[in-house]
Design a protein around this motif. Sequence first.
Motif, PDB file in Angstrom:
ATOM      1  N   UNK A 162      -1.040  -3.649   6.067  1.00 33.23           N
ATOM      2  CA  UNK A 162      -2.304  -2.904   6.250  1.00 33.23           C
ATOM      3  C   UNK A 162      -3.385  -3.927   6.557  1.00 33.23           C
ATOM      4  N   UNK A 163      -4.562  -3.473   6.974  1.00 30.47           N
ATOM      5  CA  UNK A 163      -5.606  -4.444   7.299  1.00 30.47           C
ATOM      6  C   UNK A 163      -6.185  -5.031   6.015  1.00 30.47           C
ATOM      7  N   UNK A 164      -6.766  -6.226   6.151  1.00 27.30           N
ATOM      8  CA  UNK A 164      -7.300  -6.916   4.981  1.00 27.30           C
ATOM      9  C   UNK A 164      -8.466  -6.146   4.377  1.00 27.30           C
ATOM     10  N   UNK A 165      -9.257  -5.498   5.221  1.00 27.53           N
ATOM     11  CA  UNK A 165     -10.385  -4.709   4.716  1.00 27.53           C
ATOM     12  C   UNK A 165      -9.926  -3.635   3.740  1.00 27.53           C
ATOM     13  N   UNK A 166      -8.806  -3.026   4.055  1.00 27.41           N
ATOM     14  CA  UNK A 166      -8.258  -1.974   3.202  1.00 27.41           C
ATOM     15  C   UNK A 166      -7.953  -2.534   1.819  1.00 27.41           C
ATOM     16  N   UNK A 167      -7.309  -3.699   1.775  1.00 31.98           N
ATOM     17  CA  UNK A 167      -6.973  -4.311   0.485  1.00 31.98           C
ATOM     18  C   UNK A 167      -8.248  -4.701  -0.258  1.00 31.98           C
ATOM     19  N   UNK A 168      -9.223  -5.271   0.483  1.00 31.58           N
ATOM     20  CA  UNK A 168     -10.453  -5.698  -0.170  1.00 31.58           C
ATOM     21  C   UNK A 168     -11.189  -4.507  -0.785  1.00 31.58           C
ATOM     22  N   UNK A 169     -11.145  -3.380  -0.094  1.00 29.31           N
ATOM     23  CA  UNK A 169     -11.793  -2.185  -0.625  1.00 29.31           C
ATOM     24  C   UNK A 169     -11.123  -1.745  -1.931  1.00 29.31           C
ATOM     25  N   UNK A 170      -9.795  -1.840  -1.970  1.00 29.02           N
ATOM     26  CA  UNK A 170      -9.103  -1.425  -3.196  1.00 29.02           C
ATOM     27  C   UNK A 170      -9.382  -2.411  -4.333  1.00 29.02           C
ATOM     28  N   UNK A 171      -9.465  -3.704  -4.025  1.00 30.12           N
ATOM     29  CA  UNK A 171      -9.785  -4.706  -5.055  1.00 30.12           C
ATOM     30  C   UNK A 171     -11.206  -4.490  -5.587  1.00 30.12           C
TER      31      UNK A 171
END
Lengths: 463, 463
Positions: A48-57
């Motif tokens: 998935x895109x990094x933005x997606x992970x950052x949003x979840x973090x």
Amino acid sequence: MQVVLDRTGCIPLWRQIFAEIRRNIVNGMLGAEYRLPSSRELSEELGVSRNVVMESYDQLLAEGYVYSRSGAGTYVCAGLQAEYKVSAAADSRESAAKKKYRISFRTGIPDLSMVPVTKWLKAYKNVMHEAPDKVFDYGQPEGTLELRQALAAYLGRVRGTAAGPENIIITNGAAQAFNLLAAATAPEDYLLCENPLSCGLLFTLEKSGRKIETVPVDEQGIKTEMLPSQAPRLIFTTPSHQFPTGSVLPAARRNELIKYAESHDAYIVEDDYDSEFRYSGNPISSMQAMHPQRVIYVGTFAKTLLPAVRLGFMLVPDALRHQLLAAKYASDISSALPEQLTLAELIRSGAYAAHIGKMRKLYREKRNLLVAALEEHFPGSVQIAGDSAGLHLMCSFRGISIDDNMLERIENAGIQVETVSRHAIGAEQKGKYANALLFGYGNTPREDIGKGIEVVAKILKSR
Amino acid sequence: MQVVLDRTGCIPLWRQIFAEIRRNIVNGMLGAEYRLPSSRELSEELGVSRNVVMESYDQLLAEGYVYSRSGAGTYVCAGLQAEYKVSAAADSRESAAKKKYRISFRTGIPDLSMVPVTKWLKAYKNVMHEAPDKVFDYGQPEGTLELRQALAAYLGRVRGTAAGPENIIITNGAAQAFNLLAAATAPEDYLLCENPLSCGLLFTLEKSGRKIETVPVDEQGIKTEMLPSQAPRLIFTTPSHQFPTGSVLPAARRNELIKYAESHDAYIVEDDYDSEFRYSGNPISSMQAMHPQRVIYVGTFAKTLLPAVRLGFMLVPDALRHQLLAAKYASDISSALPEQLTLAELIRSGAYAAHIGKMRKLYREKRNLLVAALEEHFPGSVQIAGDSAGLHLMCSFRGISIDDNMLERIENAGIQVETVSRHAIGAEQKGKYANALLFGYGNTPREDIGKGIEVVAKILKSR
């Protein structure tokens, strides 16, 4: 850490990742002071895109499940773990269970209660009693001659394709065909896709590592006037029922696309996934028939029979055959022999065509129920597209702004629908379809269709 | 042009390509003045080295089937075509038919006449009558929980592996596991292999586009003192029965390999393809059990049950799980559900273990027959290796120089054997095994073993 993502539902990916990590923390799989992977690592792992992970973090941080040490990563907070550590098996079951919906409008799935089990079993049993060397050994990478012969004759008759058994390669569903096609390109080649397109297809193509460019679609399918000047190697298109918008590519654009492929030394991948189910208008012949040496025709039995046996096929030009056979051999040697032979028998006996005829009637009935329910609950405010064929249609709503909160309420009501925007690439295209939803009806029981739309309507109209 | 290569036989590839092109010319598929692809193009298409193609073209030229125009390519000569043009279908049948052997010592194939058809069909039928949503839908990329649970328990018991269901990924045979493993590496990573190794595995790894380095093997397996200083990403090894030499990797080398992987941040791929069939000596526990976070254990049902259903698996470290699941999803979404559930049932009920026990007895008997025949027909001149386990053994002959002519005579006598050198990379290693042959006995009927060795002995001793 186990993160199970549902790429077919309507919950945004960041929210799913957040929920999965939270679950892992609460059930004790991730203990206090456990260091989460960096957002870059996790985005690569999950695809998935990094933005997606950052949003979840960010959300985990905001809710106090994790804390960050500057420059040293993200760590699980103490005191959050439930008393017991659930077994991994129970854990997996839980993830699977949470995906059960009360009413599902999932796209691209046939009526699973109608699989012709008795006929399948009878043919399968006969096959398993044939000569052991024929049925139990490794198969050839191109598939068994029996299935390729039956298929060549069938497709020529119903789709007007021009291909003999020697131009057919049997694959594990259409997904593997796309994977092999991408794998057989050179690293410097690029792939051209429609936008929007199936997010599953996009995932497969992205994993190939090849560069991907897109061309937008309109009510008539891919906008051929926007084809790029630099030549792609492969052009992925869904001419008979564009996914997800449902448009049909008119003859003039088909011609343009083929001319473009010819003059740019590119190949067209005709994903004919839904062509068997056409409810009105004339049947549209395949692009493959127009130019068999420039068009790779991809089909699947996942939608005409069942997804679980994983069988599909492609019709390939002579020039690509060896490369694709080598890719198939390297991928898994050959597809399963007993199921190929069973399918060949069902096609030869006419049982396959009869099943499709029967299902076409059933799907037309379901489509009519769905269209009637939509018109009843959204009088004057819904525009339906793509309902002349296939197993899903697209709805655009006027005067309603669909947001994450609504989608979550639909989800919480136990109803599965898909947004169109999750199949679109880039903010502009996502925005264009912000008010559109997809309703699949293949596997939705007739009695659920009206009920489901009623609930969706209440939620969409509630503010 | 259709070129069917048999990568499992003993005919050199250049000779096969030559014969296939000649066949295409004679049957009229390639008409007079047809321009053959360049040797570079054809070598890429077929996935063979350019030298191999050039050798076959030289032979066609020498025999007058083609002529070359300087700087303009190679063309088919006129007047060679048979009167009739055979249909492509008949043509394919012909290629398939010509691969029939009277007696086959093919490696890596179980006794196909012993597949437990009745038990399989009974379980399969029960599965097909379970809830449609469970059996007929797409599956999860990791495989069904039922099979992963059954397998985790079984493998822990018989192979001492340390993995729960959450660390298992079901694949389409071991071949797909290797393909996914290579696909999940980065383009700059390189892969380390044993030399010699299975030429099928080598083909799969080469297709990934990753750089490949090799380490030679001796009578004790991979020579760990020759591990390279630059770290590979994956190390492919066959510790319990090296393919093709049959050696068993001793504990000290296993330790060294694991220490190397740990200190170089590499992963070991333990291909345990033959471990179920061990006839003498103590059972050797898996490397995966020694270090589950550094070893990927790959297994297959192709050799314990049958190749045709295409099911295998890998046990994967936590750190690689997501990447590999993404690769599997992109490859073909999931493996076939009905067959996974059938297999789960056979493992749970004990029928699978009972079948292996029965087959172990049968294979031991066949091995004894083979060893006795070899010692009878090559008294004092044969050295047998790798006969303590698996479905094949390696013979080195003293005072006999095996050449192409002998191999062709064996082939013409209708007997299939494999050279060791075709599984070796580079002239030095090929030379080392120039006088060695492989004899598989899994699918060879007992009564054929002695007869086959008698014919081979006559040919090998005839000059």
